[in-house]
Design a protein around this motif. Structure first.
Motif, PDB file in Angstrom:
ATOM      1  N   PRO A 175       8.532  42.047  32.023  1.00 49.35           N
ATOM      2  CA  PRO A 175       8.455  40.826  32.834  1.00 49.35           C
ATOM      3  C   PRO A 175       8.923  39.601  32.056  1.00 49.35           C
ATOM      4  O   PRO A 175       8.840  39.562  30.826  1.00 49.35           O
ATOM      5  CB  PRO A 175       6.965  40.725  33.168  1.00 49.35           C
ATOM      6  N   ALA A 176       9.412  38.623  32.786  1.00 47.64           N
ATOM      7  CA  ALA A 176       9.787  37.357  32.159  1.00 47.64           C
ATOM      8  C   ALA A 176       8.543  36.695  31.583  1.00 47.64           C
ATOM      9  O   ALA A 176       7.429  36.857  32.097  1.00 47.64           O
ATOM     10  CB  ALA A 176      10.445  36.436  33.178  1.00 47.64           C
ATOM     11  N   GLU A 177       8.713  35.985  30.478  1.00 40.66           N
ATOM     12  CA  GLU A 177       7.575  35.293  29.872  1.00 40.66           C
ATOM     13  C   GLU A 177       7.150  34.129  30.752  1.00 40.66           C
ATOM     14  O   GLU A 177       7.929  33.228  31.043  1.00 40.66           O
ATOM     15  CB  GLU A 177       7.946  34.790  28.471  1.00 40.66           C
ATOM     16  N   GLU A 178       5.917  34.189  31.180  1.00 38.78           N
ATOM     17  CA  GLU A 178       5.374  33.178  32.079  1.00 38.78           C
ATOM     18  C   GLU A 178       3.857  33.234  31.997  1.00 38.78           C
ATOM     19  O   GLU A 178       3.272  34.318  31.936  1.00 38.78           O
ATOM     20  CB  GLU A 178       5.834  33.458  33.513  1.00 38.78           C
ATOM     21  N   ALA A 179       3.212  32.074  31.974  1.00 37.53           N
ATOM     22  CA  ALA A 179       1.751  32.044  31.938  1.00 37.53           C
ATOM     23  C   ALA A 179       1.195  32.771  33.158  1.00 37.53           C
ATOM     24  O   ALA A 179       1.691  32.614  34.280  1.00 37.53           O
ATOM     25  CB  ALA A 179       1.263  30.604  31.922  1.00 37.53           C
ATOM     26  N   ARG A 180       0.141  33.564  32.954  1.00 36.56           N
ATOM     27  CA  ARG A 180      -0.380  34.416  34.028  1.00 36.56           C
ATOM     28  C   ARG A 180      -0.936  33.629  35.200  1.00 36.56           C
ATOM     29  O   ARG A 180      -1.012  34.138  36.331  1.00 36.56           O
ATOM     30  CB  ARG A 180      -1.444  35.357  33.469  1.00 36.56           C
ATOM     31  N   VAL A 181      -1.296  32.377  34.979  1.00 35.79           N
ATOM     32  CA  VAL A 181      -1.845  31.567  36.063  1.00 35.79           C
ATOM     33  C   VAL A 181      -0.772  31.173  37.080  1.00 35.79           C
ATOM     34  O   VAL A 181      -1.082  30.891  38.239  1.00 35.79           O
ATOM     35  CB  VAL A 181      -2.529  30.300  35.495  1.00 35.79           C
ATOM     36  N   ILE A 182       0.485  31.159  36.674  1.00 36.29           N
ATOM     37  CA  ILE A 182       1.541  30.659  37.564  1.00 36.29           C
ATOM     38  C   ILE A 182       1.742  31.562  38.777  1.00 36.29           C
ATOM     39  O   ILE A 182       1.682  31.082  39.925  1.00 36.29           O
ATOM     40  CB  ILE A 182       2.835  30.422  36.777  1.00 36.29           C
ATOM     41  N   PRO A 183       1.989  32.872  38.624  1.00 42.92           N
ATOM     42  CA  PRO A 183       2.107  33.687  39.838  1.00 42.92           C
ATOM     43  C   PRO A 183       0.826  33.740  40.655  1.00 42.92           C
ATOM     44  O   PRO A 183       0.869  33.838  41.893  1.00 42.92           O
ATOM     45  CB  PRO A 183       2.496  35.073  39.305  1.00 42.92           C
ATOM     46  N   GLU A 184      -0.313  33.656  39.984  1.00 47.55           N
ATOM     47  CA  GLU A 184      -1.597  33.669  40.687  1.00 47.55           C
ATOM     48  C   GLU A 184      -1.709  32.464  41.617  1.00 47.55           C
ATOM     49  O   GLU A 184      -2.011  32.610  42.810  1.00 47.55           O
ATOM     50  CB  GLU A 184      -2.729  33.658  39.669  1.00 47.55           C
ATOM     51  N   PHE A 185      -1.454  31.263  41.099  1.00 50.60           N
ATOM     52  CA  PHE A 185      -1.604  30.075  41.931  1.00 50.60           C
ATOM     53  C   PHE A 185      -0.473  29.922  42.937  1.00 50.60           C
ATOM     54  O   PHE A 185      -0.675  29.344  44.009  1.00 50.60           O
ATOM     55  CB  PHE A 185      -1.780  28.828  41.065  1.00 50.60           C
ATOM     56  N   ARG A 186       0.687  30.438  42.640  1.00 50.98           N
ATOM     57  CA  ARG A 186       1.739  30.459  43.666  1.00 50.98           C
ATOM     58  C   ARG A 186       1.288  31.289  44.859  1.00 50.98           C
ATOM     59  O   ARG A 186       1.534  30.944  46.014  1.00 50.98           O
ATOM     60  CB  ARG A 186       3.038  31.015  43.079  1.00 50.98           C
ATOM     61  N   ARG A 187       0.630  32.410  44.565  1.00 51.54           N
ATOM     62  CA  ARG A 187       0.112  33.246  45.654  1.00 51.54           C
ATOM     63  C   ARG A 187      -0.981  32.516  46.414  1.00 51.54           C
ATOM     64  O   ARG A 187      -1.026  32.556  47.650  1.00 51.54           O
ATOM     65  CB  ARG A 187      -0.421  34.562  45.079  1.00 51.54           C
ATOM     66  N   PHE A 188      -1.865  31.824  45.710  1.00 48.90           N
ATOM     67  CA  PHE A 188      -2.907  31.059  46.387  1.00 48.90           C
ATOM     68  C   PHE A 188      -2.302  29.997  47.296  1.00 48.90           C
ATOM     69  O   PHE A 188      -2.801  29.756  48.403  1.00 48.90           O
ATOM     70  CB  PHE A 188      -3.833  30.399  45.360  1.00 48.90           C
ATOM     71  N   MET A 189      -1.242  29.366  46.840  1.00 54.13           N
ATOM     72  CA  MET A 189      -0.577  28.347  47.659  1.00 54.13           C
ATOM     73  C   MET A 189       0.056  28.970  48.902  1.00 54.13           C
ATOM     74  O   MET A 189       0.011  28.384  49.990  1.00 54.13           O
ATOM     75  CB  MET A 189       0.458  27.609  46.823  1.00 54.13           C
ATOM     76  N   GLU A 190       0.638  30.154  48.752  1.00 52.22           N
ATOM     77  CA  GLU A 190       1.207  30.849  49.916  1.00 52.22           C
ATOM     78  C   GLU A 190       0.125  31.127  50.954  1.00 52.22           C
ATOM     79  O   GLU A 190       0.347  30.994  52.161  1.00 52.22           O
ATOM     80  CB  GLU A 190       1.852  32.167  49.485  1.00 52.22           C
ATOM     81  N   ILE A 191      -1.050  31.518  50.478  1.00 52.57           N
ATOM     82  CA  ILE A 191      -2.146  31.845  51.385  1.00 52.57           C
ATOM     83  C   ILE A 191      -2.731  30.592  52.025  1.00 52.57           C
ATOM     84  O   ILE A 191      -2.880  30.505  53.254  1.00 52.57           O
ATOM     85  CB  ILE A 191      -3.248  32.621  50.638  1.00 52.57           C
ATOM     86  N   HIS A 203      -1.479  28.989  55.585  1.00 49.17           N
ATOM     87  CA  HIS A 203      -2.490  29.339  56.597  1.00 49.17           C
ATOM     88  C   HIS A 203      -2.469  30.839  56.904  1.00 49.17           C
ATOM     89  O   HIS A 203      -2.571  31.256  58.069  1.00 49.17           O
ATOM     90  CB  HIS A 203      -2.269  28.534  57.882  1.00 49.17           C
ATOM     91  N   ASN A 204      -2.349  31.641  55.860  1.00 46.14           N
ATOM     92  CA  ASN A 204      -2.255  33.095  56.012  1.00 46.14           C
ATOM     93  C   ASN A 204      -3.662  33.695  55.921  1.00 46.14           C
ATOM     94  O   ASN A 204      -4.091  34.155  54.863  1.00 46.14           O
ATOM     95  CB  ASN A 204      -1.332  33.680  54.935  1.00 46.14           C
ATOM     96  N   GLN A 205      -4.353  33.687  57.047  1.00 47.93           N
ATOM     97  CA  GLN A 205      -5.750  34.123  57.058  1.00 47.93           C
ATOM     98  C   GLN A 205      -5.894  35.610  56.771  1.00 47.93           C
ATOM     99  O   GLN A 205      -6.859  36.034  56.130  1.00 47.93           O
ATOM    100  CB  GLN A 205      -6.395  33.784  58.405  1.00 47.93           C
ATOM    101  N   GLN A 206      -4.937  36.410  57.233  1.00 47.84           N
ATOM    102  CA  GLN A 206      -5.032  37.844  56.971  1.00 47.84           C
ATOM    103  C   GLN A 206      -4.912  38.139  55.482  1.00 47.84           C
ATOM    104  O   GLN A 206      -5.656  38.975  54.941  1.00 47.84           O
ATOM    105  CB  GLN A 206      -3.938  38.601  57.736  1.00 47.84           C
ATOM    106  N   ALA A 207      -3.987  37.450  54.809  1.00 48.55           N
ATOM    107  CA  ALA A 207      -3.858  37.635  53.363  1.00 48.55           C
ATOM    108  C   ALA A 207      -5.126  37.197  52.643  1.00 48.55           C
ATOM    109  O   ALA A 207      -5.550  37.831  51.667  1.00 48.55           O
ATOM    110  CB  ALA A 207      -2.651  36.866  52.842  1.00 48.55           C
ATOM    111  N   ALA A 208      -5.737  36.108  53.123  1.00 53.19           N
ATOM    112  CA  ALA A 208      -7.003  35.643  52.525  1.00 53.19           C
ATOM    113  C   ALA A 208      -8.098  36.686  52.703  1.00 53.19           C
ATOM    114  O   ALA A 208      -8.879  36.957  51.778  1.00 53.19           O
ATOM    115  CB  ALA A 208      -7.419  34.316  53.148  1.00 53.19           C
ATOM    116  N   GLU A 209      -8.164  37.299  53.886  1.00 57.03           N
ATOM    117  CA  GLU A 209      -9.169  38.332  54.147  1.00 57.03           C
ATOM    118  C   GLU A 209      -8.931  39.569  53.290  1.00 57.03           C
ATOM    119  O   GLU A 209      -9.872  40.191  52.801  1.00 57.03           O
ATOM    120  CB  GLU A 209      -9.178  38.700  55.632  1.00 57.03           C
TER     121      GLU A 209
END
Length: 327
Positions: free
Chosen positions: A272-288, A292-298
């Motif tokens: 994988p490309a070098e990137e802090a682990r929090v970045i993909p995590e919070f990008r996913r949180f922002m997508e959810i 307004h992706n309630q199914q992904a949140a569930e």
């Protein structure tokens, strides 16, 4: 996402520099204790956070839509319920709660309020984990899964001198199961779902598990999650099937590089490309949240609730008692 953060501890100090670099995410406020206000003000000045407050009511008045809860384990429930009642989305550090009833109560309130409740666990958003999902069908029928995360805690020496710090304190929902093995559990459950049965074999010292092995039974295979805060060793995850094996170079919280080895001699490595682990995590949180992706949140919440249930029952199996066990 307009984010308020509760806490100024190590995880915030690690993640804050990265969060402020994510496009579309604004860190608007930090909530600290009065004792930690100076530290919070230093962080705010360094990373252009506009407000520092020392009570929740003042945080709730800020221009935020989501609150990241980064306080000790035993305080997750109290703050999550406050934040949800105030009408904000919640991102709460792992473990989501100190007991299964707390986690279920948090989830119930989030649903009533129409807000997202997300446990901050990096595992399933890491590029290496996505590669594992992609490769999984290639290794045939899964026959064995193992995850190992061994880390010598800098607080263990004090613990051996009977100085009980939060990470080893039952009153603060400490222990290896609630820390390192949380990552292992999320790795396994995100790939294979809830096990049929499970058993936790803990090393218990002064009423807390300083390490332990959790065995999860699935149709056709066992998954072993091993974690300890008292030693060091090789940290990795292995999924072995009838046609080959997938191995990570690091523990479940970071994954690292991933290797596919098939019985036919084929080998492939994903770096994988070098990137802090929090970045993909919070990008996913922002997508959810922003999407307004309630199914992904569930779906995310379902894994967290399953993990909390396993942790609570595993502690019961070993007579490890938290104050949160009393409803």
């Amino acid at each position: 996402m307009k984010l308020g953060i509760i806490g100024t501890g190590m995880i915030v100090q690690e993640f804050l520099p990265e969060l402020t670099r994510i496009e579309g995410l604004e860190v608007k406020a930090l909530l600290s204790t009065p004792r930690s206000k100076e530290k919070a003000e230093q962080l705010a000045a360094e990373y252009s956070v506009s407000a520092v407050v020392t009570c929740f009511e003042d945080l709730a008045c800020q221009d935020i839509d989501t609150v990241y809860i980064a306080v000790p384990n035993h305080l997750h429930y109290r703050y999550a319920m406050k934040v949800l009642e105030a009408g904000f989305h919640v991102i709460v550090e792992k473990p989501m709660a100190a007991s299964d009833w707390q986690a279920e109560s948090m989830a119930s309130l989030a649903r009533r309020k129409g807000r997202c409740l997300l446990e901050a666990v990096t595992v399933s958003t890491l590029p290496g984990f996505e590669k594992i999902r992609e490769w999984l069908p290639e290794i045939g029928q899964v026959k064995s899964v193992s995850c190992q995360y061994l880390q010598y805690s800098r607080r263990y020496d004090a613990f051996c001198r009977d100085e009980i710090l939060p990470v080893f304190d039952p009153a603060k929902a400490g222990g290896a199961l609630m820390d390192l093995n949380t990552y292992n559990l999320h790795y396994v459950l995100n790939l294979f779902g809830k096990p049929r049965v499970f058993r936790y074999y803990a090393t218990v010292e002064h009423g807390i598990d300083t390490g332990g092995t959790l065995v999860l039974s699935y149709p056709g295979f066992q998954a072993v999650c091993m974690a300890a805060k008292t030693c060091i060793g090789s940290n990795h995850c292995v999924v072995a099937g009838t046609k080959g094996t997938i191995t990570t170079s690091q523990a479940a919280n970071t994954i690292g590089s991933v290797m596919l080895e098939l019985r036919n001699g084929q080998r492939e490595t994903f770096e994988p490309a070098e990137e802090a682990r929090v970045i993909p995590e919070f990008r996913r949180f922002m997508e959810i949240i922003d999407g307004h992706n309630q199914q992904a949140a569930e779906d995310w919440l379902a894994v967290s609730l399953a993990v909390s249930g396993i942790q609570t029952e595993s502690r019961r199996q070993n007579d490890i008692v938290f104050p949160a066990d009393e409803v």
